[in-house]
Design a protein around this motif. Structure first.
Motif, PDB file in Angstrom:
ATOM      1  N   ILE A  50       3.133 -11.817  24.368  1.00 25.58           N
ATOM      2  CA  ILE A  50       4.363 -11.529  23.979  1.00 25.58           C
ATOM      3  C   ILE A  50       5.252 -10.753  24.755  1.00 25.58           C
ATOM      4  CG2 ILE A  50       6.004 -10.520  22.167  1.00 25.58           C
ATOM      5  CD1 ILE A  50       3.765 -12.481  20.337  1.00 25.58           C
ATOM      6  N   SER A  51       6.027 -10.963  25.501  1.00 23.47           N
ATOM      7  CA  SER A  51       6.532  -9.658  26.342  1.00 23.47           C
ATOM      8  C   SER A  51       8.079  -9.185  25.712  1.00 23.47           C
ATOM      9  CB  SER A  51       7.123  -9.976  27.962  1.00 23.47           C
ATOM     10  OG  SER A  51       8.045 -10.672  27.758  1.00 23.47           O
ATOM     11  N   LEU A  52       8.144  -7.839  25.877  1.00 20.09           N
ATOM     12  CA  LEU A  52       8.831  -6.936  25.376  1.00 20.09           C
ATOM     13  C   LEU A  52      10.135  -6.184  26.934  1.00 20.09           C
ATOM     14  CD1 LEU A  52       7.927  -4.822  21.947  1.00 20.09           C
ATOM     15  CD2 LEU A  52       9.381  -7.018  22.257  1.00 20.09           C
ATOM     16  N   THR A  53      10.728  -6.520  26.712  1.00 18.14           N
ATOM     17  CA  THR A  53      12.048  -6.338  28.368  1.00 18.14           C
ATOM     18  C   THR A  53      13.408  -5.023  27.806  1.00 18.14           C
ATOM     19  OG1 THR A  53      10.238  -8.213  29.368  1.00 18.14           O
ATOM     20  CG2 THR A  53      12.471  -6.845  30.319  1.00 18.14           C
ATOM     21  N   ASN A  54      12.552  -3.686  28.348  1.00 14.68           N
ATOM     22  CA  ASN A  54      14.178  -3.583  28.679  1.00 14.68           C
ATOM     23  C   ASN A  54      15.065  -3.523  30.146  1.00 14.68           C
ATOM     24  OD1 ASN A  54      16.248  -0.960  28.463  1.00 14.68           O
ATOM     25  ND2 ASN A  54      14.534   0.238  29.867  1.00 14.68           N
ATOM     26  N   PRO A  55      16.251  -4.234  29.227  1.00 17.56           N
ATOM     27  CA  PRO A  55      17.083  -5.285  30.181  1.00 17.56           C
ATOM     28  C   PRO A  55      17.798  -3.430  31.262  1.00 17.56           C
ATOM     29  CG  PRO A  55      17.871  -5.581  28.010  1.00 17.56           C
ATOM     30  CD  PRO A  55      16.482  -4.609  28.238  1.00 17.56           C
ATOM     31  N   PHE A 100      10.573   2.825  26.634  1.00 16.64           N
ATOM     32  CA  PHE A 100      10.251   1.373  27.731  1.00 16.64           C
ATOM     33  C   PHE A 100      11.414   2.198  28.937  1.00 16.64           C
ATOM     34  CE2 PHE A 100       9.423  -0.797  24.074  1.00 16.64           C
ATOM     35  CZ  PHE A 100       9.052  -1.939  24.355  1.00 16.64           C
ATOM     36  N   THR A 101      10.846   2.682  30.416  1.00 11.39           N
ATOM     37  CA  THR A 101      11.390   2.535  31.505  1.00 11.39           C
ATOM     38  C   THR A 101      12.662   2.182  31.896  1.00 11.39           C
ATOM     39  OG1 THR A 101       9.937   2.417  33.078  1.00 11.39           O
ATOM     40  CG2 THR A 101       9.993   4.746  32.153  1.00 11.39           C
ATOM     41  N   LYS A 102      12.912   1.991  32.757  1.00 11.93           N
ATOM     42  CA  LYS A 102      14.233   0.577  33.510  1.00 11.93           C
ATOM     43  C   LYS A 102      13.161  -0.614  33.366  1.00 11.93           C
ATOM     44  CE  LYS A 102      15.579   2.519  37.522  1.00 11.93           C
ATOM     45  NZ  LYS A 102      16.515   1.863  38.944  1.00 11.93           N
ATOM     46  N   HIS A 103      14.094  -1.552  32.831  1.00 15.49           N
ATOM     47  CA  HIS A 103      13.722  -2.817  33.430  1.00 15.49           C
ATOM     48  C   HIS A 103      12.101  -2.796  33.053  1.00 15.49           C
ATOM     49  CE1 HIS A 103      17.755  -4.090  35.316  1.00 15.49           C
ATOM     50  NE2 HIS A 103      17.483  -2.161  36.317  1.00 15.49           N
ATOM     51  N   GLU A 104      11.378  -1.633  31.982  1.00 11.96           N
ATOM     52  CA  GLU A 104      10.155  -2.345  32.590  1.00 11.96           C
ATOM     53  C   GLU A 104       9.811  -3.959  31.242  1.00 11.96           C
ATOM     54  OE1 GLU A 104       6.272   0.563  30.470  1.00 11.96           O
ATOM     55  OE2 GLU A 104       8.175   1.525  29.962  1.00 11.96           O
ATOM     56  N   GLN A 130      14.668  -1.612  17.439  1.00 12.23           N
ATOM     57  CA  GLN A 130      15.634  -0.592  18.947  1.00 12.23           C
ATOM     58  C   GLN A 130      15.577   0.388  18.819  1.00 12.23           C
ATOM     59  OE1 GLN A 130      16.100  -3.475  21.113  1.00 12.23           O
ATOM     60  NE2 GLN A 130      15.506  -4.876  20.211  1.00 12.23           N
ATOM     61  N   PHE A 131      16.262   0.814  20.091  1.00 10.62           N
ATOM     62  CA  PHE A 131      16.741   1.891  20.569  1.00 10.62           C
ATOM     63  C   PHE A 131      17.524   2.272  19.958  1.00 10.62           C
ATOM     64  CE2 PHE A 131      18.040  -0.314  23.680  1.00 10.62           C
ATOM     65  CZ  PHE A 131      19.277   0.208  24.199  1.00 10.62           C
ATOM     66  N   LYS A 132      18.070   3.673  19.875  1.00 15.63           N
ATOM     67  CA  LYS A 132      19.795   3.966  19.017  1.00 15.63           C
ATOM     68  C   LYS A 132      20.734   3.498  19.938  1.00 15.63           C
ATOM     69  CE  LYS A 132      21.683   8.005  16.640  1.00 15.63           C
ATOM     70  NZ  LYS A 132      21.233   9.276  16.230  1.00 15.63           N
ATOM     71  N   GLY A 133      21.496   2.590  19.276  1.00 14.73           N
ATOM     72  CA  GLY A 133      22.816   2.940  20.329  1.00 14.73           C
ATOM     73  C   GLY A 133      22.285   1.686  20.999  1.00 14.73           C
ATOM     74  N   ALA A 134      21.302   0.526  20.866  1.00 16.34           N
ATOM     75  CA  ALA A 134      21.494  -0.576  21.443  1.00 16.34           C
ATOM     76  C   ALA A 134      22.227  -1.613  20.466  1.00 16.34           C
ATOM     77  CB  ALA A 134      20.636  -1.204  20.990  1.00 16.34           C
ATOM     78  N   SER A 135      23.232  -2.410  21.487  1.00 12.85           N
ATOM     79  CA  SER A 135      23.843  -3.046  21.157  1.00 12.85           C
ATOM     80  C   SER A 135      23.686  -4.513  19.861  1.00 12.85           C
ATOM     81  CB  SER A 135      25.118  -4.107  21.629  1.00 12.85           C
ATOM     82  OG  SER A 135      23.476  -4.715  22.707  1.00 12.85           O
ATOM     83  N   ALA A 136      22.461  -4.917  19.975  1.00 14.39           N
ATOM     84  CA  ALA A 136      21.812  -6.419  18.731  1.00 14.39           C
ATOM     85  C   ALA A 136      20.859  -5.371  17.961  1.00 14.39           C
ATOM     86  CB  ALA A 136      21.606  -6.450  18.920  1.00 14.39           C
ATOM     87  N   LYS A 137      20.223  -5.531  16.509  1.00 13.27           N
ATOM     88  CA  LYS A 137      18.972  -4.549  16.058  1.00 13.27           C
ATOM     89  C   LYS A 137      17.950  -5.647  16.292  1.00 13.27           C
ATOM     90  CE  LYS A 137      21.976  -2.451  12.246  1.00 13.27           C
ATOM     91  NZ  LYS A 137      21.922  -1.843  10.875  1.00 13.27           N
ATOM     92  N   GLN A 138      18.624  -6.429  16.271  1.00 10.60           N
ATOM     93  CA  GLN A 138      17.064  -7.310  16.696  1.00 10.60           C
ATOM     94  C   GLN A 138      17.394  -8.754  17.351  1.00 10.60           C
ATOM     95  OE1 GLN A 138      16.403  -9.666  13.430  1.00 10.60           O
ATOM     96  NE2 GLN A 138      13.956  -9.320  13.430  1.00 10.60           N
ATOM     97  N   THR A 139      16.611  -9.343  18.825  1.00 13.06           N
ATOM     98  CA  THR A 139      16.019 -10.194  19.344  1.00 13.06           C
ATOM     99  C   THR A 139      15.178 -10.906  18.657  1.00 13.06           C
ATOM    100  OG1 THR A 139      15.290  -8.967  20.851  1.00 13.06           O
ATOM    101  CG2 THR A 139      17.892  -8.633  21.065  1.00 13.06           C
ATOM    102  N   THR A 140      15.800 -12.223  18.809  1.00 10.01           N
ATOM    103  CA  THR A 140      14.069 -13.682  18.742  1.00 10.01           C
ATOM    104  C   THR A 140      14.202 -13.840  19.785  1.00 10.01           C
ATOM    105  OG1 THR A 140      15.793 -14.852  17.757  1.00 10.01           O
ATOM    106  CG2 THR A 140      14.527 -12.853  16.202  1.00 10.01           C
ATOM    107  N   ASP A 141      12.949 -14.786  19.776  1.00  9.58           N
ATOM    108  CA  ASP A 141      12.424 -15.756  20.913  1.00  9.58           C
ATOM    109  C   ASP A 141      12.018 -17.097  19.877  1.00  9.58           C
ATOM    110  OD1 ASP A 141      12.334 -17.617  23.478  1.00  9.58           O
ATOM    111  OD2 ASP A 141      10.670 -17.187  24.212  1.00  9.58           O
ATOM    112  N   GLN A 142      11.568 -18.226  20.173  1.00  8.58           N
ATOM    113  CA  GLN A 142      10.499 -19.511  20.129  1.00  8.58           C
ATOM    114  C   GLN A 142      10.526 -20.065  21.168  1.00  8.58           C
ATOM    115  OE1 GLN A 142      14.098 -19.909  17.063  1.00  8.58           O
ATOM    116  NE2 GLN A 142      14.406 -22.058  17.740  1.00  8.58           N
ATOM    117  N   GLN A 143       9.223 -21.570  20.994  1.00  8.49           N
ATOM    118  CA  GLN A 143       8.995 -21.938  21.417  1.00  8.49           C
ATOM    119  C   GLN A 143       7.798 -23.576  20.339  1.00  8.49           C
ATOM    120  OE1 GLN A 143       6.430 -20.513  24.713  1.00  8.49           O
ATOM    121  NE2 GLN A 143       5.853 -22.237  25.282  1.00  8.49           N
TER     122      GLN A 143
END
Length: 148
Positions: A50-55, A100-104, A130-143
């Motif tokens: 599982i990876s969490l990424t700051n875009p 999370f640093t940029k793109h980390e 998520q961080f304060k001010g993020a454009s969404a409260k949650q992100t998901t992925d499935q496989q």
């Protein structure tokens, strides 16, 4: 006189355009932390990577209510939860901050015995916070889980 008014009007339009470009350049995006999952089977274990990424092009701070960073579930063909990471783990109940640093990208691994998969056909993961001010409260992925 008309020429002077025309020149002043032209300069005003140019300055307004330059000011607008400056404002656009300093605007920061607040894309949410993204999550992704990859499954691999080895012998009698299934591994969830599982990876969490700051875009974003800037650092962000995420405040978690516990030591849990993500949620993972295994789902069967009838859309029933057959495994719930949150219920199988013990998390400290303390507010924790993570930068999370940029793109980390931060990586996490969960290993499950194949025997615990049952008739699961899919793995779903989602972010806890998520961080304060993020454009969404949650992100998901499935496989989908390879039945082999």
């Amino acid at each position: 006189m008309k020429r002077l008014v025309f020149i002043l009007l032209l300069l005003s339009v140019c300055l307004a355009g330059c000011q607008e470009k400056k404002q656009q350049a300093t605007t920061t995006t607040n894309e949410p932390i993204r999550i992704a999952v990859k499954t691999t089977k080895q012998d009698d274990m299934m591994q969830l990577d599982i990876s969490l990424t700051n875009p974003n092009d800037h650092s962000v701070n995420v405040t978690y209510p516990s030591s849990q960073r993500f949620q993972a579930q295994l789902i069967d063909a009838k859309q029933h939860v057959t495994y719930d990471f949150e219920k199988e783990q013990v998390f400290t109940q303390a507010i924790e901050k993570d930068t999370f640093t940029k793109h980390e990208t931060k990586q996490y691994t969960v290993e499950l015995p194949i025997s615990s998969l049952g008739d699961s056909t899919e793995v779903r993961v989602s972010t806890i916070r998520q961080f304060k001010g993020a454009s969404a409260k949650q992100t998901t992925d499935q496989q989908m889980i390879d039945s082999k």
